[in-house]
Design a protein around this motif. Structure first.
Motif, PDB file in Angstrom:
ATOM      1  N   THR A  81      -0.573   3.075  11.285  1.00 17.20           N
ATOM      2  CA  THR A  81       0.484   4.378  10.232  1.00 17.20           C
ATOM      3  C   THR A  81       0.857   5.376  11.743  1.00 17.20           C
ATOM      4  O   THR A  81       2.523   5.071  12.061  1.00 17.20           O
ATOM      5  N   PRO A 133      -1.483   7.990   4.516  1.00 16.65           N
ATOM      6  CA  PRO A 133      -2.973   7.680   5.175  1.00 16.65           C
ATOM      7  C   PRO A 133      -3.888   8.792   5.580  1.00 16.65           C
ATOM      8  O   PRO A 133      -3.263   9.766   5.595  1.00 16.65           O
ATOM      9  N   PHE A 152      -9.159   1.641   5.962  1.00 19.17           N
ATOM     10  CA  PHE A 152      -8.065   1.176   4.477  1.00 19.17           C
ATOM     11  C   PHE A 152      -9.059  -0.279   3.960  1.00 19.17           C
ATOM     12  O   PHE A 152      -8.803   0.422   2.805  1.00 19.17           O
ATOM     13  N   LEU A 205      -5.778   2.902   7.959  1.00 19.61           N
ATOM     14  CA  LEU A 205      -4.235   2.906   7.645  1.00 19.61           C
ATOM     15  C   LEU A 205      -3.248   4.037   8.535  1.00 19.61           C
ATOM     16  O   LEU A 205      -2.478   3.774   8.803  1.00 19.61           O
ATOM     17  N   TRP A 229       3.502   0.840   3.223  1.00 22.06           N
ATOM     18  CA  TRP A 229       3.406   2.391   2.996  1.00 22.06           C
ATOM     19  C   TRP A 229       3.777   3.607   3.617  1.00 22.06           C
ATOM     20  O   TRP A 229       4.780   3.905   3.195  1.00 22.06           O
ATOM     21  N   SER A 285       0.822  -0.630   0.154  1.00 20.69           N
ATOM     22  CA  SER A 285       0.015   0.038  -0.218  1.00 20.69           C
ATOM     23  C   SER A 285       1.115   1.118  -0.259  1.00 20.69           C
ATOM     24  O   SER A 285       1.421   1.005   0.880  1.00 20.69           O
TER      25      SER A 285
END
Length: 143
Positions: free
Chosen positions: A59, A7, A13, A55, A115, A3
């Motif tokens: 994060t 965020p 998500f 997310l 991410w 991904s």
């Protein structure tokens, strides 16, 4: 799973997918259980495993976790019952917009790759806010 998107607060998500942000170096397929040291409070053993559907929250967990190494976000599969995380649900946000949960049951992990971190100034502002809460004694974890 990969991904590379930034965020977004309160954005799920992927429906039904749970995430856990940490600096712990876990193997895909490993089971994460309660009884591990807190990501945020040295010497404190946690009674729950915490996870989220956003997310953004995962994060933050990966970026703010104590300890050496890089942050990681794991996809987690709960093995039993779980509940809303009372540390954020209604205490900090009405309802549960962070879609944060906790469980006394183990969760199996798989890693989310690619991410994107929060911008440095946003991360520093969060660290400053948490430090202030710790100084004021308002950073209590309900565990």
């Amino acid at each position: 799973m990969d991904s590379a998107r930034e965020p977004v607060p309160f954005e799920v998500f992927e429906e039904g997918v749970y995430l856990h942000g940490t600096k712990a170096d876990l193997e895909v397929g490993e089971v994460l259980t309660p009884g591990r040291e807190s990501n945020f409070e040295a010497g404190r053993v946690m009674n729950f495993v915490y996870f989220t559907e956003t997310l953004d929250a995962a994060t933050w967990g990966a970026e703010l976790a104590a300890g050496p190494g890089r942050g990681r976000i794991y996809l987690v599969e709960p093995s039993g019952v779980f509940e809303d995380d009372p540390n954020v649900t209604d205490r900090r946000f009405p309802g549960n917009p962070t879609r944060s949960f906790r469980s006394r049951e183990p969760v199996r992990v798989g890693e989310l790759l690619g991410w994107v971190d929060h911008p440095p100034e946003k991360l520093q502002a969060m660290r400053d806010g948490l430090a202030s809460m710790q100084r004021d004694g308002t950073a209590q974890i309900d565990d």
